[in-house]
Design an enzyme around this catalytic site. Sequence first.
Site, PDB file in Angstrom:
ATOM      1  N   PRO A 124       0.826  -1.214   0.000  1.00  0.00           N
ATOM      2  CA  PRO A 124       0.000   0.000   0.000  1.00  0.00           C
ATOM      3  C   PRO A 124       0.855   1.256   0.000  1.00  0.00           C
ATOM      4  O   PRO A 124       1.564   1.555   0.951  1.00  0.00           O
ATOM      5  CB  PRO A 124      -0.800  -0.121   1.307  1.00  0.00           C
ATOM      6  N   HIS A 179       9.905  -0.297   6.025  1.00  0.00           N
ATOM      7  CA  HIS A 179       9.315   0.770   5.215  1.00  0.00           C
ATOM      8  C   HIS A 179      10.119   0.996   3.932  1.00  0.00           C
ATOM      9  O   HIS A 179      10.262   2.118   3.456  1.00  0.00           O
ATOM     10  CB  HIS A 179       9.231   2.075   6.019  1.00  0.00           C
ATOM     11  N   VAL A 238      12.319  -7.029  -2.528  1.00  0.00           N
ATOM     12  CA  VAL A 238      11.976  -8.111  -3.458  1.00  0.00           C
ATOM     13  C   VAL A 238      12.058  -7.595  -4.893  1.00  0.00           C
ATOM     14  O   VAL A 238      11.370  -6.641  -5.266  1.00  0.00           O
ATOM     15  CB  VAL A 238      10.566  -8.656  -3.165  1.00  0.00           C
ATOM     16  N   GLY A 242       6.670  -2.615  -3.516  1.00  0.00           N
ATOM     17  CA  GLY A 242       6.280  -1.219  -3.551  1.00  0.00           C
ATOM     18  C   GLY A 242       6.878  -0.503  -4.739  1.00  0.00           C
ATOM     19  O   GLY A 242       6.189  -0.198  -5.716  1.00  0.00           O
TER      20      GLY A 242
END
Length: 343
Positions: A76, A237, A271, A291
């Site tokens: 997200p 994060h 990743v 992300g």
Amino acid sequence: MLLTLADYEVAANDALDSAIASFLADGPGSSRAVHRNRDAFQRILINPRRFVDVGRVSTTTTVLGREVSCPVLIAPTGLQQLAHPDGELATARAAARVGTVAPAAALATYPVERIVEESRGAPVWFQLYDYGRKQVDALLARAEAAHCSAICVTVDVPRRARMREHDRRNGFRPTSRVPLAHFDGSAPPEVRPVLLPTLERICATTSLPVVVKGVLRTEDAHLAVGAGAAGIIVSNHGGRESGSAPAAIDALPEIVDAVGGRAEVFLDGGVRTGDDVVKALALGARAVLIGRPSWWGLAVAGEDGVADVLSILREELVETLAHAGCADVADLDRGFVRTEGPQ
């Protein structure tokens, strides 16, 4: 020709305004934690089995009771119109095409109702910070009414940090560039640290499963599960908040052991290949989240780019599973990996 996520990264850097590309890529402390996430994966080796029929390989799994085609979810992130005019709507459509989780962030540039609509039945997680009880309750009610499938509480931003070094140098204020759909287009309230009573109240208030994002220590995992969390995302994060944070993959095994099956555990951070996905799953993650790579796809080709990034990871995952001698992601365990140790 874009064949890997690394190809997409290069193409996205060419496509994006340089200030936006820097905002996306960098982290504090010379991006040390960003690099640490990637370097940690390189210390992990895949330990293959033989005498296994891998003529057919399955990547299907379940996440919080919902089936997904591949254990790669989209993390997200807000502000997605910085990457593409369709922003979160394109990402949601791509997630639906591939059969995975679509995100809706508190700082989304499109409202959660439209994101859920564009997800076409794919599960949508709504992410939020602690903006104070009144605002949190309003966002929770809105996410439930929109038929989100889970609430994702981010706990690793205890306060709104000053502008990152690269943003200060570029004079770049990302929230001034795009609308914030859940705050009437204006700046959000001040972020507060998520304290345990707040998490307990969120878990008790919402009818949706709660996933806690940003855990790196076992005691915090115990507390989150005790508060009622259904999922834990091991994450620093993406290296964006503290340059001294450990790599998420290094913290994963001990948190999996601490949780002991009482909640699903996920991995977010670093990743970039199908090999990385296998390593994380072998160490106990139910699935991984991406992300920056989803932003790269979004910047390059909108919905099609995000879908292609997900498809590349799935194809690489199938190939890696076959070479590892594992016909089903559900069969991965720690026997499939070895760790070289810090260099």
